[in-house]
Design a protein around this motif. Structure first.
Motif, PDB file in Angstrom:
ATOM      1  N   LYS A   7      -3.338  -6.858  -4.778  1.00 50.53           N
ATOM      2  CA  LYS A   7      -2.201  -6.261  -5.475  1.00 50.53           C
ATOM      3  C   LYS A   7      -2.498  -5.943  -6.940  1.00 50.53           C
ATOM      4  O   LYS A   7      -1.647  -5.323  -7.594  1.00 50.53           O
ATOM      5  CB  LYS A   7      -0.941  -7.128  -5.368  1.00 50.53           C
TER       6      LYS A   7
ATOM      7  N   PRO B  20      -7.371   7.995   0.220  1.00 54.32           N
ATOM      8  CA  PRO B  20      -6.033   7.459   0.529  1.00 54.32           C
ATOM      9  C   PRO B  20      -5.134   7.565  -0.696  1.00 54.32           C
ATOM     10  O   PRO B  20      -5.135   6.705  -1.572  1.00 54.32           O
ATOM     11  CB  PRO B  20      -6.323   5.994   0.896  1.00 54.32           C
ATOM     12  N   LYS B  21      -4.350   8.603  -0.735  1.00 53.48           N
ATOM     13  CA  LYS B  21      -3.662   8.943  -1.978  1.00 53.48           C
ATOM     14  C   LYS B  21      -2.482   8.039  -2.308  1.00 53.48           C
ATOM     15  O   LYS B  21      -1.942   8.111  -3.411  1.00 53.48           O
ATOM     16  CB  LYS B  21      -3.215  10.406  -1.926  1.00 53.48           C
ATOM     17  N   ASP B  22      -2.100   7.169  -1.364  1.00 58.23           N
ATOM     18  CA  ASP B  22      -1.004   6.269  -1.679  1.00 58.23           C
ATOM     19  C   ASP B  22      -1.428   5.204  -2.678  1.00 58.23           C
ATOM     20  O   ASP B  22      -0.613   4.694  -3.452  1.00 58.23           O
ATOM     21  CB  ASP B  22      -0.477   5.609  -0.403  1.00 58.23           C
ATOM     22  N   ARG B  23      -2.732   4.865  -2.680  1.00 62.64           N
ATOM     23  CA  ARG B  23      -3.174   3.818  -3.595  1.00 62.64           C
ATOM     24  C   ARG B  23      -4.401   4.195  -4.421  1.00 62.64           C
ATOM     25  O   ARG B  23      -4.724   3.532  -5.385  1.00 62.64           O
ATOM     26  CB  ARG B  23      -3.484   2.545  -2.804  1.00 62.64           C
TER      27      ARG B  23
ATOM     28  N   SER C  92      -6.601   6.946  -6.733  1.00 59.71           N
ATOM     29  CA  SER C  92      -6.536   8.151  -7.548  1.00 59.71           C
ATOM     30  C   SER C  92      -7.848   8.317  -8.276  1.00 59.71           C
ATOM     31  O   SER C  92      -8.602   7.350  -8.461  1.00 59.71           O
ATOM     32  CB  SER C  92      -5.372   8.080  -8.546  1.00 59.71           C
TER      33      SER C  92
ATOM     34  N   GLU D  21      -6.021  -3.867  -1.933  1.00 58.21           N
ATOM     35  CA  GLU D  21      -5.794  -4.651  -0.732  1.00 58.21           C
ATOM     36  C   GLU D  21      -7.097  -5.322  -0.309  1.00 58.21           C
ATOM     37  O   GLU D  21      -8.174  -4.921  -0.745  1.00 58.21           O
ATOM     38  CB  GLU D  21      -5.270  -3.752   0.392  1.00 58.21           C
TER      39      GLU D  21
ATOM     40  N   ASP E 156     -10.016  -3.271   0.825  1.00 57.92           N
ATOM     41  CA  ASP E 156     -10.715  -2.395  -0.125  1.00 57.92           C
ATOM     42  C   ASP E 156     -12.038  -2.996  -0.587  1.00 57.92           C
ATOM     43  O   ASP E 156     -12.799  -2.335  -1.309  1.00 57.92           O
ATOM     44  CB  ASP E 156      -9.827  -2.131  -1.349  1.00 57.92           C
TER      45      ASP E 156
END
Lengths: 112, 116
Positions: B16, B61-64, B66, B83, B86
């Motif tokens: 997180k 994975p564009k949710d997390r 960039s 996460e 990762d």
């Protein structure tokens, strides 16, 4: 789309002997390139050899050479006079339109 | 000629938390790539830049995740929030740029990320 398959997860060879690493690929690109990269434990990917698919002559770099069979979509790497410093992961890669796709890798061990 | 530079080489964070990786390509190389390499596997492309433009980010994975490449030179890849899955090595590569042929990609040493 491109796929690259390395069917040998591990290989070993005696120092000073010759070893061949296998690679097959599939691609829809008419103009493509093939590469072998070496990744030692330091994790830095190092280019070993490059082959343009339109060239029939097999590429050679000192002790490293390839056997490129275009019809069979095969691209094997031969290492002659193996040295302890050749121990590493070897990745085969196929590239076209500036995009590289890698195989799963072959771990090469050199036995003294 | 200096190679591709990446920092940090190692990073340990708790899940997180955010994390960022930095890459400086070989001087004069217009194309920059970020790859993800999971243990025992080959690298997989996350994003490719031509100068400052992201021309292929279909696998990012564009949710997390960039990325940015301001001024078309060095680049930063960010994960927020990280996460457990990762945990991997993040490789940066560069090449001279799009031309009539496939340019050889030169890789940096990578950043090994461990998410606890």
């Amino acid at each position: 789309a491109q796929t690259v398959t390395q069917s040998q997860p591990e290989m070993s060879v005696q120092e000073a002997e010759t070893v061949t690493l296998s690679c097959t690929y599939d691609t829809s690109e008419s103009d493509y390139y093939l590469f072998w990269y070496k990744q030692p434990p330091s994790r830095q990917m190092i280019l070993v050899i490059r082959q343009e698919a339109y060239k029939q002559q097999n590429a050679t770099e000192n002790r490293f050479s390839v056997n490129f069979q275009k019809a069979a979509k095969s691209f094997s790497l031969k290492i002659s006079d193996s040295q302890l410093g050749d121990a590493a992961m070897y990745f085969c890669a196929a590239g076209g339109a500036q995009k590289l796709v890698f195989g799963q890798g072959t771990r090469l061990t050199i036995n003294p | 000629e200096a190679g591709v530079v990446q920092s940090p080489r190692y990073k340990i964070i708790e899940k997180k938390q955010p994390v960022a990786f930095w890459c400086n390509p070989i001087s004069g190389h217009n194309t920059l790539y970020w790859y993800l390499q999971n243990l025992g596997q080959g690298p997989e492309l996350l994003i490719r830049y031509e100068n400052e433009e992201a021309v292929d980010d279909s696998q990012l994975p564009k949710d997390r995740f960039s990325a940015e490449r301001l001024k078309g030179v060095d680049s930063t890849l960010k994960i927020q929030p990280a996460e457990l899955g990762d945990s991997a090595v993040y490789l940066c590569a560069s090449s001279r740029g799009a031309s009539g042929s496939m340019e050889t990609q030169y890789f940096g040493p990578g950043t090994r990320l461990l998410v606890l």
